[in-house]
Design an enzyme around this catalytic site. Structure first.
Site, PDB file in Angstrom:
ATOM      1  N   THR A   1       0.818  -1.217   0.000  1.00  0.00           N
ATOM      2  CA  THR A   1       0.000   0.000   0.000  1.00  0.00           C
ATOM      3  C   THR A   1       0.853   1.268   0.000  1.00  0.00           C
ATOM      4  OG1 THR A   1      -1.438   1.279   1.491  1.00  0.00           O
ATOM      5  CG2 THR A   1      -0.109  -0.377   2.515  1.00  0.00           C
ATOM      6  N   ASP A   2       0.262   2.364  -0.440  1.00  0.00           N
ATOM      7  CA  ASP A   2       0.966   3.655  -0.379  1.00  0.00           C
ATOM      8  C   ASP A   2       1.084   4.167   1.057  1.00  0.00           C
ATOM      9  OD1 ASP A   2      -1.699   4.362   0.059  1.00  0.00           O
ATOM     10  OD2 ASP A   2      -1.783   5.894  -1.517  1.00  0.00           O
ATOM     11  N   GLU A   3       0.290   3.565   1.963  1.00  0.00           N
ATOM     12  CA  GLU A   3       0.276   4.080   3.345  1.00  0.00           C
ATOM     13  C   GLU A   3       1.613   3.876   4.049  1.00  0.00           C
ATOM     14  OE1 GLU A   3      -3.359   3.495   5.498  1.00  0.00           O
ATOM     15  OE2 GLU A   3      -4.502   3.184   3.666  1.00  0.00           O
TER      16      GLU A   3
ATOM     17  N   TYR B   1      -1.576  -0.356  11.145  1.00  0.00           N
ATOM     18  CA  TYR B   1      -1.726  -1.047   9.859  1.00  0.00           C
ATOM     19  C   TYR B   1      -0.546  -0.760   8.939  1.00  0.00           C
ATOM     20  CZ  TYR B   1      -3.180  -1.569   4.966  1.00  0.00           C
ATOM     21  OH  TYR B   1      -3.204  -1.877   3.633  1.00  0.00           O
TER      22      TYR B   1
ATOM     23  N   LYS C   1       2.424  -3.213   7.411  1.00  0.00           N
ATOM     24  CA  LYS C   1       2.660  -3.416   5.969  1.00  0.00           C
ATOM     25  C   LYS C   1       4.092  -3.011   5.602  1.00  0.00           C
ATOM     26  CE  LYS C   1       0.241  -4.575   3.084  1.00  0.00           C
ATOM     27  NZ  LYS C   1      -0.144  -5.917   2.542  1.00  0.00           N
TER      28      LYS C   1
HETATM   29  P1  NAD Z   1      -9.460  -7.314   2.693  1.00  0.00           P
HETATM   30  O1  NAD Z   1      -9.370  -7.043   4.165  1.00  0.00           O
HETATM   31  O2  NAD Z   1     -10.710  -7.042   1.968  1.00  0.00           O
HETATM   32  O3  NAD Z   1      -9.079  -8.848   2.414  1.00  0.00           O
HETATM   33  C1  NAD Z   1      -8.035  -9.505   3.050  1.00  0.00           C
HETATM   34  C2  NAD Z   1      -8.201 -10.998   2.822  1.00  0.00           C
HETATM   35  O4  NAD Z   1      -7.086 -11.670   3.458  1.00  0.00           O
HETATM   36  C3  NAD Z   1      -9.483 -11.570   3.450  1.00  0.00           C
HETATM   37  O5  NAD Z   1     -10.104 -12.431   2.532  1.00  0.00           O
HETATM   38  C4  NAD Z   1      -8.972 -12.338   4.662  1.00  0.00           C
HETATM   39  O6  NAD Z   1      -9.786 -13.454   4.993  1.00  0.00           O
HETATM   40  C5  NAD Z   1      -7.589 -12.768   4.202  1.00  0.00           C
HETATM   41  N1  NAD Z   1      -6.658 -13.013   5.307  1.00  0.00           N
HETATM   42  C6  NAD Z   1      -6.456 -12.230   6.406  1.00  0.00           C
HETATM   43  N2  NAD Z   1      -5.527 -12.793   7.201  1.00  0.00           N
HETATM   44  C7  NAD Z   1      -5.121 -13.938   6.582  1.00  0.00           C
HETATM   45  C8  NAD Z   1      -4.176 -14.939   6.899  1.00  0.00           C
HETATM   46  N3  NAD Z   1      -3.458 -14.895   8.030  1.00  0.00           N
HETATM   47  N4  NAD Z   1      -4.006 -15.970   6.041  1.00  0.00           N
HETATM   48  C9  NAD Z   1      -4.751 -16.051   4.908  1.00  0.00           C
HETATM   49  N5  NAD Z   1      -5.662 -15.145   4.571  1.00  0.00           N
HETATM   50  C10 NAD Z   1      -5.842 -14.089   5.398  1.00  0.00           C
HETATM   51  O7  NAD Z   1      -8.230  -6.501   2.066  1.00  0.00           O
HETATM   52  P2  NAD Z   1      -8.081  -5.860   0.617  1.00  0.00           P
HETATM   53  O8  NAD Z   1      -8.601  -4.476   0.653  1.00  0.00           O
HETATM   54  O9  NAD Z   1      -8.596  -6.811  -0.395  1.00  0.00           O
HETATM   55  O10 NAD Z   1      -6.493  -5.758   0.512  1.00  0.00           O
HETATM   56  C11 NAD Z   1      -5.722  -6.812  -0.064  1.00  0.00           C
HETATM   57  C12 NAD Z   1      -4.263  -6.431  -0.015  1.00  0.00           C
HETATM   58  O11 NAD Z   1      -4.058  -5.217  -0.733  1.00  0.00           O
HETATM   59  C13 NAD Z   1      -3.749  -6.164   1.402  1.00  0.00           C
HETATM   60  O12 NAD Z   1      -2.447  -6.682   1.504  1.00  0.00           O
HETATM   61  C14 NAD Z   1      -3.735  -4.650   1.523  1.00  0.00           C
HETATM   62  O13 NAD Z   1      -2.743  -4.220   2.426  1.00  0.00           O
HETATM   63  C15 NAD Z   1      -3.406  -4.254   0.096  1.00  0.00           C
HETATM   64  N6  NAD Z   1      -3.913  -2.935  -0.343  1.00  0.00           N
HETATM   65  C16 NAD Z   1      -5.213  -2.574  -0.120  1.00  0.00           C
HETATM   66  C17 NAD Z   1      -5.660  -1.348  -0.580  1.00  0.00           C
HETATM   67  C18 NAD Z   1      -7.107  -0.933  -0.412  1.00  0.00           C
HETATM   68  O14 NAD Z   1      -7.443   0.223  -0.725  1.00  0.00           O
HETATM   69  N7  NAD Z   1      -8.006  -1.795   0.042  1.00  0.00           N
HETATM   70  C19 NAD Z   1      -4.795  -0.491  -1.250  1.00  0.00           C
HETATM   71  C20 NAD Z   1      -3.453  -0.896  -1.457  1.00  0.00           C
HETATM   72  C21 NAD Z   1      -3.044  -2.134  -1.002  1.00  0.00           C
HETATM   73  P1  TYD Z   2     -10.560   4.085   4.568  1.00  0.00           P
HETATM   74  O1  TYD Z   2     -11.538   3.647   3.538  1.00  0.00           O
HETATM   75  O2  TYD Z   2     -10.669   3.486   5.935  1.00  0.00           O
HETATM   76  O3  TYD Z   2      -9.108   3.890   3.954  1.00  0.00           O
HETATM   77  P2  TYD Z   2      -7.657   4.364   4.523  1.00  0.00           P
HETATM   78  O4  TYD Z   2      -7.817   4.807   5.920  1.00  0.00           O
HETATM   79  O5  TYD Z   2      -6.870   3.102   4.398  1.00  0.00           O
HETATM   80  O6  TYD Z   2      -7.218   5.466   3.601  1.00  0.00           O
HETATM   81  O7  TYD Z   2     -10.685   5.663   4.733  1.00  0.00           O
HETATM   82  C1  TYD Z   2     -10.475   6.521   3.618  1.00  0.00           C
HETATM   83  C2  TYD Z   2     -10.521   7.934   4.141  1.00  0.00           C
HETATM   84  O8  TYD Z   2     -11.844   8.224   4.617  1.00  0.00           O
HETATM   85  C3  TYD Z   2      -9.610   8.151   5.339  1.00  0.00           C
HETATM   86  O9  TYD Z   2      -9.057   9.463   5.256  1.00  0.00           O
HETATM   87  C4  TYD Z   2     -10.529   8.047   6.528  1.00  0.00           C
HETATM   88  C5  TYD Z   2     -11.845   8.571   5.998  1.00  0.00           C
HETATM   89  N1  TYD Z   2     -13.067   7.983   6.576  1.00  0.00           N
HETATM   90  C6  TYD Z   2     -14.096   8.826   7.026  1.00  0.00           C
HETATM   91  O10 TYD Z   2     -13.990  10.063   6.958  1.00  0.00           O
HETATM   92  N2  TYD Z   2     -15.231   8.244   7.531  1.00  0.00           N
HETATM   93  C7  TYD Z   2     -15.365   6.890   7.639  1.00  0.00           C
HETATM   94  O11 TYD Z   2     -16.407   6.425   8.151  1.00  0.00           O
HETATM   95  C8  TYD Z   2     -14.312   6.043   7.172  1.00  0.00           C
HETATM   96  C9  TYD Z   2     -14.426   4.549   7.248  1.00  0.00           C
HETATM   97  C10 TYD Z   2     -13.171   6.642   6.640  1.00  0.00           C
END
Ligand code: NAD
Ligand code: TYD
Length: 356
Positions: A132-134, A158, A162
């Site tokens: 992630t970019d975070e 988090y 990561k």
């Molecule tokens: P999500 O929380 O929707 O899904 C995570 C999945 O991993 C779930 O299906 C969960 O059951 C599984 N999981 C959790 N712990 C596990 C373990 N110990 N062993 C096997 N499976 C396990 O997350 P997401 O949003 O789909 O993100 C997927 C990946 O992409 C993550 O690594 C996250 O850090 C990265 N990512 C997410 C975003 C975003 O905006 N959502 C952006 C950039 C990167």
């Molecule tokens: P989120 O979807 O939790 O992603 P991340 O924190 O990983 O960027 O949140 C996106 C942005 O929205 C973040 O700045 C937090 C804000 N946010 C709210 O303002 N209200 C909410 O209820 C949630 C879940 C997030």
């Protein structure tokens, strides 16, 4: 075949569905099925022999070793993670366990398997880590977007977990020669997004007549990418990325949160107008800010474009419209996720450990 971890979550499930829509190469899907893992996301693959699902933990070394031995994947793509910042603030333990310890154990299992491969499959093998970019921390308003050489300055439990996993992946390459690739992507949105994250939460709360919580002043900036574009970037990096490299993935689409809220409200006003003529934006509710809330993320995606020719296919306008339309068209998915019924669905649909 390829091994995908976390393939029942938001991005992993979109990736598996897209992969099998474009290729006949089978996917072995290892997912622990935490609260965020939902096999209903993969219901359209039921009975499809190209998809093999195994419920399990990336940190279960014996299980992972057995799966690698049995299925001989040419690549491992690691999506599995605890992914929600607010949950990490309330309880960081699971984040360290899965994102740090789990990734380390997965790397160890994969390294042992990779070292035992014959020369040609060993040379072709890849471990792709989805990050992630975070991990880069927070930007000031006028600061340049994150490049791949930006210092890692994670601020939440988090993002710290990561960043730790990114470091482990780097070290397994540097020390053991494991052929790794890392992608650092901006905020995703799209179908199958669990409604704890901002965009799906806004949609489902708006439709339910509930408040739309905006943290702090709502002027925090995120860089949004449609999930299918993230999936295409991962496919491209797997195909042609240089071993050991990091690729930032983003859509050059920075927006303050409050603008996202207004956009979602306006789309709902158009696509599902309230019968009484009121606007969804009247449900906006400013709430207490998240502790340590990062002010701004922005991805410089020029490396992946320059080296691999990848660009997003969707603009924010097209992607957010598709997303709202998807949630409107899938009320059952939302209801099952909200009631936890998808867990029962898993029980009734799948009895064995390994589920084609
Ligand atoms: P999500 O929380 O929707 O899904 C995570 C999945 O991993 C779930 O299906 C969960 O059951 C599984 N999981 C959790 N712990 C596990 C373990 N110990 N062993 C096997 N499976 C396990 O997350 P997401 O949003 O789909 O993100 C997927 C990946 O992409 C993550 O690594 C996250 O850090 C990265 N990512 C997410 C975003 C975003 O905006 N959502 C952006 C950039 C990167
Ligand atoms: P989120 O979807 O939790 O992603 P991340 O924190 O990983 O960027 O949140 C996106 C942005 O929205 C973040 O700045 C937090 C804000 N946010 C709210 O303002 N209200 C909410 O209820 C949630 C879940 C997030």
């Amino acid at each position: 075949m390829i091994l995908v971890t976390g393939g029942a979550g938001f991005i992993g499930a979109n990736f598996v569905l897209d992969w099998l829509a474009q290729s006949d190469e089978p996917v072995l899907n290892l997912d622990k099925l935490t609260y965020a893992g939902n096999l209903e996301n993969l219901a359209s693959l039921q009975g499809d022999a190209r998809h093999v699902f195994v419920q399990g933990d990336i940190g279960d070394a014996a299980l992972v070793a057995q799966l690698l031995e049995q299925h001989q994947p040419r690549a491992v793509l690691n999506f599995a993670a605890e992914s929600h910042v607010d949950r990490s603030i309330h309880g960081p333990e699971d984040f360290i366990q899965t994102n740090v310890v789990g990734t380390m154990r997965l790397l160890q299992s994969v390294r042992a398997y990779w070292q035992g491969l014959a020369e040609a499959p060993r040379a072709a093998f890849r471990f792709l880590h989805v990050s992630t970019d975070e991990v880069y921390g927070s930007l000031a308003p006028a600061e340049a977007a994150f490049t791949e050489i930006h210092k890692l300055e994670p601020n939440s439990p988090y993002s710290a977990s990561k960043a730790a996993s990114d470091h482990l992946v780097r070290a397994w390459h540097h020390t053991y020669g494991l052929p790794v690739l890392t992608t650092n992507c901006s905020n995703n949105y799209g179908p199958l997004h669990f409604p704890e994250k901002l965009i799906p939460l806004l949609i489902v709360n708006a439709l339910a007549g509930k408040p739309l919580p905006v943290y702090g002043d709502g002027l925090q900036v995120r860089d949004w990418l449609y999930v299918k574009d993230h999936c295409s970037a991962i496919r491209r990096v797997l195909e042609a990325g240089r071993v050991g490299e990091i690729y930032n993935v983003g859509g050059w689409n920075e927006k303050p949160n409050i603008e996202i809220v207004h956009t979602v409200c306006a789309l709902l006003d158009e696509l599902r107008p309230n019968g009484d003529g009121t606007h969804y934006k009247t449900q906006i509710n400013y709430v207490q800010d998240r502790p340590g809330h990062d002010r701004r993320y922005a991805i410089d995606a020029s490396k992946i474009e320059r080296e691999l020719g990848w660009k997003p296919a969707e603009t924010f306008e097209t992607g957010i419209r598709k997303t709202v339309q998807w949630y409107l068209a899938n009320p059952d998915w939302v209801a099952h996720v909200q009631s936890g019924a998808y867990r029962e669905w898993v029980q009734t649909q799948y009895s064995g450990h390994e589920t084609p």
